[in-house]
Structures are given as C-alpha cells and as structure tokens.
Enzyme design. Structure first.
Site, PDB file in Angstrom:
ATOM      1  N   CYS A  70      35.106  46.789  44.680  1.00  0.00           N
ATOM      2  CA  CYS A  70      35.689  47.836  43.848  1.00  0.00           C
ATOM      3  C   CYS A  70      35.896  47.386  42.409  1.00  0.00           C
ATOM      4  CB  CYS A  70      37.074  48.228  44.357  1.00  0.00           C
ATOM      5  SG  CYS A  70      37.135  48.757  46.042  1.00  0.00           S
ATOM      6  N   GLY A  72      30.842  48.466  42.384  1.00  0.00           N
ATOM      7  CA  GLY A  72      30.861  49.434  43.477  1.00  0.00           C
ATOM      8  C   GLY A  72      30.014  50.620  43.116  1.00  0.00           C
ATOM      9  N   ASN A  90      41.706  47.307  44.006  1.00  0.00           N
ATOM     10  CA  ASN A  90      40.583  46.383  44.193  1.00  0.00           C
ATOM     11  C   ASN A  90      41.099  45.190  44.985  1.00  0.00           C
ATOM     12  OD1 ASN A  90      38.758  44.088  42.015  1.00  0.00           O
ATOM     13  ND2 ASN A  90      38.229  44.831  44.032  1.00  0.00           N
ATOM     14  N   GLY A  91      40.456  44.918  46.096  1.00  0.00           N
ATOM     15  CA  GLY A  91      40.890  43.798  46.942  1.00  0.00           C
ATOM     16  C   GLY A  91      40.862  44.229  48.384  1.00  0.00           C
ATOM     17  N   TYR A  96      28.934  35.240  40.525  1.00  0.00           N
ATOM     18  CA  TYR A  96      28.082  36.401  40.791  1.00  0.00           C
ATOM     19  C   TYR A  96      28.707  37.754  40.506  1.00  0.00           C
ATOM     20  CZ  TYR A  96      25.291  39.709  43.532  1.00  0.00           C
ATOM     21  OH  TYR A  96      24.543  40.781  43.926  1.00  0.00           O
TER      22      TYR A  96
END
Ligand code: SF4
Length: 484
Positions: A16, A42, A120-121, A261
């Site tokens: 996300c 995302g 996010n997570g 990345y």
C-alpha cells in the site's frame, strides 16, 4: 502504468501507499497526484476521502490505476474541500482480488464526528482482534485487517478522535503507517518500530503526509522531515503540526527492503537517496563477489542502480543487455495460449548485438521463487552469451514478510529450501552470489554493518528474526526460526 518490475508475479509486492493533504484548495486533486506517484506501492485499487466545511465527507473508491479513475474532472468535483486522504493498495490481509468493500480509506462515524483512515502495513494480531471485536458486537464491513482500527476506535471511551486512535493502536501489533482525517485534522501515525515509511511535507500554507518523498515532489511540496517511529502528528490548517509519542519507545526497525526494492529510486529515506543506496549495494556486491566478465547488465528496471554500481566498482563495462517494453501495461490482452506462452518476451527482449559471445553479469534486486531468473538466463544464453553470472542486490529471501508485503509461503521461497550452491544449480548459471546482510547494511549507510545483537533494520525476510512476533501466523502453525 507498467508494473514496477516486468515479472511482477515473481517479486515481493509492497501492499500500500498512503497520502494526505490539509490546508489547500481542492485537496483531493493533490491527493490524486500523490497517489499516482505512489502507484508502484499498489496497483489493484485506490480511494480518496475528502471533507468540505459545508458539503461534509465524500469518498470515491475504485479498482484500477489512479490515472484511469482520478483524472476525470466530473469525478474529482465530487471530492471537494481543503482536506483529503487517499490510499493505493495491492492486497494483503484482505482477500486477494478483493471486493470494493476492502478498498481504503475506511470511514467511521463516531459520536464526535466522522473519521477516515488509510493504512500501510499489516496488523499481525488482526485475526485475534477481529474475533474478540465480533464477539463483543462489532459488525465488520470488509475482510481487511485495517478495519479493526475503526472498531477499536468505536469502543474507546476517549473524548476525541486522535485519542481514540491512540487507544486503538495500542492494541494493535505489527506494522502501521497511517494517514487519517477528521473534519478538520489530518493525522499521521507510525508504529513504534517505524517499519513502513511516512514523511511530512509543506505545500504553500498547507501540509502533506506521504509514504514516500517522490509523491511530495509531484505536488511541489517540500520535504519537512520523516514522521518518527512511534510518533503521531495531528495537523490543522490553522495550528500546524502537533507531535507526540503515545507508544512505549522501542528501537526502530525500518524495513530494509524499502531500500532494496519497494521505494522509488527518486525517494529519500533517512536522509539518503534510495538510488544512491542501490548503487552502493552494487559497489558492495562487486567487492564481495567479483567475477571475470565482459558486460554488466541490469534486469530492468529495479536492478539498474545496483548494476551501475557493480560496473563502476568492478571496471566491467555496463550495458543495456535487456530492453524492457515500456508499454506493457495491464491493458495488454493476451488473446491466445500461444501468445500467453511467450511470457517474458512480451515484456523484455535481449539486446543480441550486445550480448553475443560475452560473459554476462546479470544484476537483479532479489530472487523469490526463482522462476523468472531461469527464464531470463535462458533468454541471455539463447542470444549467444558465453557465460551468465547472477549477482543479487539482496540476501537470499528465505522467510515470509508479515508486515505489509505480499510474500509466497515459506516453502515456495527458493532460498528457504536450497543453499546458494543448490540455487545456482537450480538456475543453471555459471555463478550466483547474493549480497551479504552486512554488505546490505553498509550500503544503507551503516558503516559497521549489521548490529547482530540489535539490528538497525527489520530484515526478517532474510534473517528470520521477526521484530514483532507474528502472533496470528504462529497460532496458525507458522514455525519461527529456532534460536541459535
Ligand atoms: S520482513 Fe522483509 S519485507 Fe517485511 S518489513 Fe521486514 S525487511 Fe521489510
């Protein structure tokens, strides 16, 4: 938008991105731009919630890319106001290929007004929390772990929304970088370990919160600072940023894979350029795993900075031995089995004139299942390469991530069941070397490498040392690494 990596199904996927703005006219337009810059985090769906003083809260959630949904004027006019937040998702704790009900931001109506949150997570005790909340009468609308936060807030006895959010987040384990909003406030929170990123920016008289700095750049906002691990900021147009630390202090464990990345190379993390860290990973790799060769090629695009660093340090010429088709978007229809079977060649092509007769070093960011590495190797050999050497810009990925990154089950990870030499044989390449954990830490700015008694980052997918026990997964039978 083409995927961040042309072989997306053999890569770990960030789940996300979050973005929010307060104190600017038509905040939702800025959020749409910010989400567009975070699309690599995302690609499955996105949503925006805005608030206008007289028109109240409005929300749009859609499957697909930001540019395909949030660029129509008629749609953006339904999201008025000076305060807005947004979310792009892949899919994680919610069902894969999920329903629109799983698309964030989530909204809750409380006695003191509404609130929307974008997360996010991944919450590692979400299953236990959900069971408890349902037993106590909560009615869930989605299958997402993030919805637990709204229900925990609803049960809190605190008088205002930021305090209710604190209450809720004290019950939550795992990783969270959250952007939330009330009628007047933009709120940002990071979990005590600071696993996922969140930054604060200034735009005119207003403020922005973003997963990454690249999304501040796109709206012309200036980076102010990172939200610190365990910090909550409550921002209003009139009073600016109020900061406090509601959680027990812990030593930070930022996700080291963001450096390798996930984040965009034009983002800044911890004051360091992500591009520069990746280039330095290539330098470290060339020192740790030198090889006699004629050409260094990146697997585009994510292997490019490390390949540049490798070539520079080794003195071996750098070349674009693999060319990516920039126009391979999701809209490409693969009409027949024959065309589908062309697989990688639809996305990448080998630069034969450059490769023929050469000993080639291929630099990639990671090996997950190894399926694509084999295909790329074969393409290079078919083009007449004399030798193929893989150099990988991360250590072997041997453990799944439970903190907001989609990873295959452990047994599907090549490095979980094979030694480096077994992987080399499996990929049938002349040599295969991964950067060491210490080398990766040095490249990320830790001159003395990894502090093994208290690692400076989360590196659980490489080391198997989870900074937060993944309690839901342990309850399902996941075996932690045995103590050494
Ligand atoms: S397990 Fe790996 S991908 Fe997940 S947060 Fe930790 S370092 Fe990042």
């Amino acid at each position: 938008m083409p995927p961040a990596h042309p072989f997306d199904d053999d890569k770990l996927k960030e789940e996300c991105g979050v973005f929010g703005v307060v104190g600017v006219a038509d905040a939702a337009n800025f959020v749409a731009l910010g989400l567009h810059a975070l699309q690599h985090r995302g690609q499955e769906a996105g949503g925006i919630v805005s608030h206008h003083p007289t028109e109240g809260f409005n929300s749009v959630r859609r499957f697909g890319y930001v540019r395909d949904n949030f660029t129509r004027q008629s749609l953006m006019e339904t999201l008025p106001g000076p305060l807005a937040i947004g979310h792009v998702r892949y899919s994680t704790a919610g069902s894969k290929g999920a329903a629109i009900r799983d698309v964030q931001p989530f909204f809750g109506e409380f006695a003191m007004g509404g609130a929307a949150i974008a997360h996010n997570g991944n919450i590692t005790n979400a299953i236990a929390l959900r069971r408890e909340l349902i037993e106590r009468g909560s009615i869930f609308q989605s299958s997402s772990d993030s919805e637990c936060i709204i229900h925990l807030m609803a049960r809190s006895l605190q008088r205002n929304i930021p305090e209710r959010m604190e209450d809720a987040l004290r019950r939550v384990e795992g990783a969270f970088s959250i952007v939330a909003m009330t009628r007047t406030k933009l709120i940002g929170v990071r979990d005590p370990l600071g696993v996922r990123p969140l930054v604060l920016g200034k735009i005119g008289d207003g403020w922005a919160l973003s997963s990454e700095t690249c999304a501040l750049d796109i709206i012309g906002a200036e980076l102010v600072r990172e939200i610190e691990p365990g910090e909550m900021v409550v921002i209003t147009a009139d009073d600016g940023v109020q900061s406090h630390f509601p959680f027990r202090k812990q030593s930070p464990k930022f996700c080291i894979f963001e450096h390798v990345y996930f984040s965009r190379p034009d983002s800044i993390i911890g004051g360091r350029s992500v591009y520069e860290t990746r280039r330095q990973i290539g330098v470290e790799l060339a020192r740790e795993a030198p090889v006699e060769a004629d050409l260094v090629c990146p697997v585009p695009d994510s292997g490019t900075p490390a390949a540049i660093g490798f070539a520079h340090e080794s003195g071996i010429p750098y070349g674009m031995g693999i060319i990516r088709n920039q126009y391979m978007g999701r809209t490409f229809i693969e009409p027949t089995e024959q065309i589908r079977n062309m697989g990688v060649r639809l996305k990448l092509n080998v630069n034969r004139a450059l490769i023929r007769g050469k000993r080639v070093v291929l630099v990639d960011d990671s090996v997950v299942r190894g399926t694509t590495s084999r295909k790329i190797k074969q393409m290079i050999l078919d083009a007449g390469a004399a030798e193929v050497h893989f150099r990988i810009a991360s250590p072997p990925t041997a453990w799944p991530c439970f903190y907001g990154v989609d990873t295959p089950q452990r047994e599907k990870l090549l490095a979980a069941t094979m030694s480096e030499e077994e992987m080399r044989e499996h990929l049938a390449v002349d040599s295969l070397k991964f950067i060491s954990l210490d080398g990766l830490y040095r490249a990320a700015g830790e001159a003395s490498g990894r502090n093994n008694s208290c690692p400076q980052y989360c590196d659980a997918c490489f080391s198997g040392e989870y900074p937060v026990a993944p309690s839901d997964m342990i309850a399902k039978g996941f075996q932690l690494k045995a103590a050494e």
